[in-house]
Design an enzyme around this catalytic site. Structure first.
Site, PDB file in Angstrom:
ATOM      1  N   LYS A 172       1.003  -1.304  -0.089  1.00 25.23           N
ATOM      2  CA  LYS A 172      -0.137  -0.087   0.131  1.00 25.23           C
ATOM      3  C   LYS A 172       0.680   1.351   0.064  1.00 25.23           C
ATOM      4  O   LYS A 172       0.537   2.143  -0.687  1.00 25.23           O
ATOM      5  CB  LYS A 172      -0.793   0.117   1.215  1.00 25.23           C
ATOM      6  CG  LYS A 172      -1.841   1.202   1.286  1.00 25.23           C
ATOM      7  CD  LYS A 172      -2.763   1.487   0.387  1.00 25.23           C
ATOM      8  CE  LYS A 172      -3.790   2.716   0.616  1.00 25.23           C
ATOM      9  NZ  LYS A 172      -4.903   2.644  -0.528  1.00 25.23           N
ATOM     10  N   LYS A 240      -1.050  11.689   5.380  1.00 21.20           N
ATOM     11  CA  LYS A 240      -0.970  10.767   6.384  1.00 21.20           C
ATOM     12  C   LYS A 240      -0.050   9.586   5.676  1.00 21.20           C
ATOM     13  O   LYS A 240       1.069   9.151   6.338  1.00 21.20           O
ATOM     14  CB  LYS A 240      -2.051  10.270   6.783  1.00 21.20           C
ATOM     15  CG  LYS A 240      -2.225   8.965   7.937  1.00 21.20           C
ATOM     16  CD  LYS A 240      -3.099   8.146   7.950  1.00 21.20           C
ATOM     17  CE  LYS A 240      -3.496   7.516   6.541  1.00 21.20           C
ATOM     18  NZ  LYS A 240      -4.740   6.342   6.428  1.00 21.20           N
TER      19      LYS A 240
END
Length: 288
Positions: A172, A240
């Protein structure tokens, strides 16, 4: 007989993912800190749990899709947390975006409960979640991932096996680093051309007619043209993830100069109040 699914986290991604599980015929119970977000799913037949522990007790497979480690920790270990109901007969799938280090630490924390832990974030944003065309980046025991494929393929079009728990999160981070580089590069090039007097449609025609064409560019181009950025993937969430990328790169000794720049630019956009807009709102940062 289909396993009972407990789904925690009903944001931009969670609602359509849970809806697709319902459409595929799975019995689904949902939980969200703001229960009103569950109303459309309840109307479609989902059960509504009063807390994560109740959900985990009722489910065979518990899925979390929340914004990051803090929200996930609250769901698992907060008051009436789901972790208190885990045992060897249950499966816990984290589909939230967290760092590889966090995922590996979570695997160790969950081990005494006996629960099967699958690390399975996704590649894709709101529209693929709605269409059931996400790419599932699954890690954990390979036989368990294989057995769960029907569940994953109710939400996505493909399952990529990534290795041991932590490697789904690593994949990811890999794909979101590339996403950030491509999105910022597209916005930067268009702003450069605009300031040089080029027509927006002519620039897009040039990109779309050659080897630089990309499905992501096709999707984001209308937002950039209209200077309007409804969130498919909020800018603050990519900020983030850029922090996770930079931290992970530091641990690995991996040079990520573009990752460092992206973290700065996306944090700047968030600080300017554009965090809830789409990642393509990075164009605003470049224009100011």
């Amino acid at each position: 007989m289909k396993p009972k699914i407990g789904f925690m986290g009903l944001g931009i991604m969670g609602v359509p993912m849970a809806a697709n599980l319902l459409k595929a015929g799975y019995p689904v119970m949902v939980y969200n800190r703001s229960p009103e977000k569950a109303e459309p799913l309840v109307k479609q037949g989902a059960g509504l749990a009063s807390n994560p522990k109740t959900l985990a007790r009722a489910a065979d497979v518990v899925i979390a899709m929340v914004t990051g480690p803090e929200a996930l920790g609250d769901l698992l270990w907060g008051p009436d947390g789901a972790g208190g109901a885990f045992n060897h007969s249950k499966v816990f799938i984290n589909m939230s975006s967290v760092s590889p280090r966090y995922t590996r630490e979570l695997a160790v924390e969950l081990e005494p409960s006996g629960v099967t832990f699958i690390d399975a974030p996704v590649s894709g944003t709101k529209k693929p979640a709605e269409d059931g065309t996400l790419v599932i980046l699954a890690a954990g025991p390979q036989d368990k991932v294989k057995a769960l494929e029907p569940v994953f393929l109710a939400m996505g079009k493909k399952v990529v096996y990534c290795g041991a728990a932590g490697q789904g999160s690593m994949m990811k981070m890999f794909i979101n680093l590339l996403l950030g580089v491509m999105m910022e590069g597209f916005a930067e090039a268009l702003n450069f051309g605009r300031l040089g007097g080029l027509d927006m449609d002519a620039m897009l025609d040039t990109v779309f007619s050659g080897a630089m064409n990309s499905p992501m560019f096709q999707v984001k181009a209308p937002l950039l043209k209209e200077n309007h950025y409804p969130a498919a993937f909020p800018l603050k969430h990519l900020a983030k993830d850029c922090k996770f990328v930079v931290d992970t790169a530091f641990e690995l000794g991996a040079p990520v100069p573009m990752g460092q720049v992206l973290l700065h630019l996306y944090q700047l956009g968030w600080a300017k109040g554009w965090g809830d807009e789409d990642i393509s709102a990075i164009a605003r940062v470049l224009e100011h």
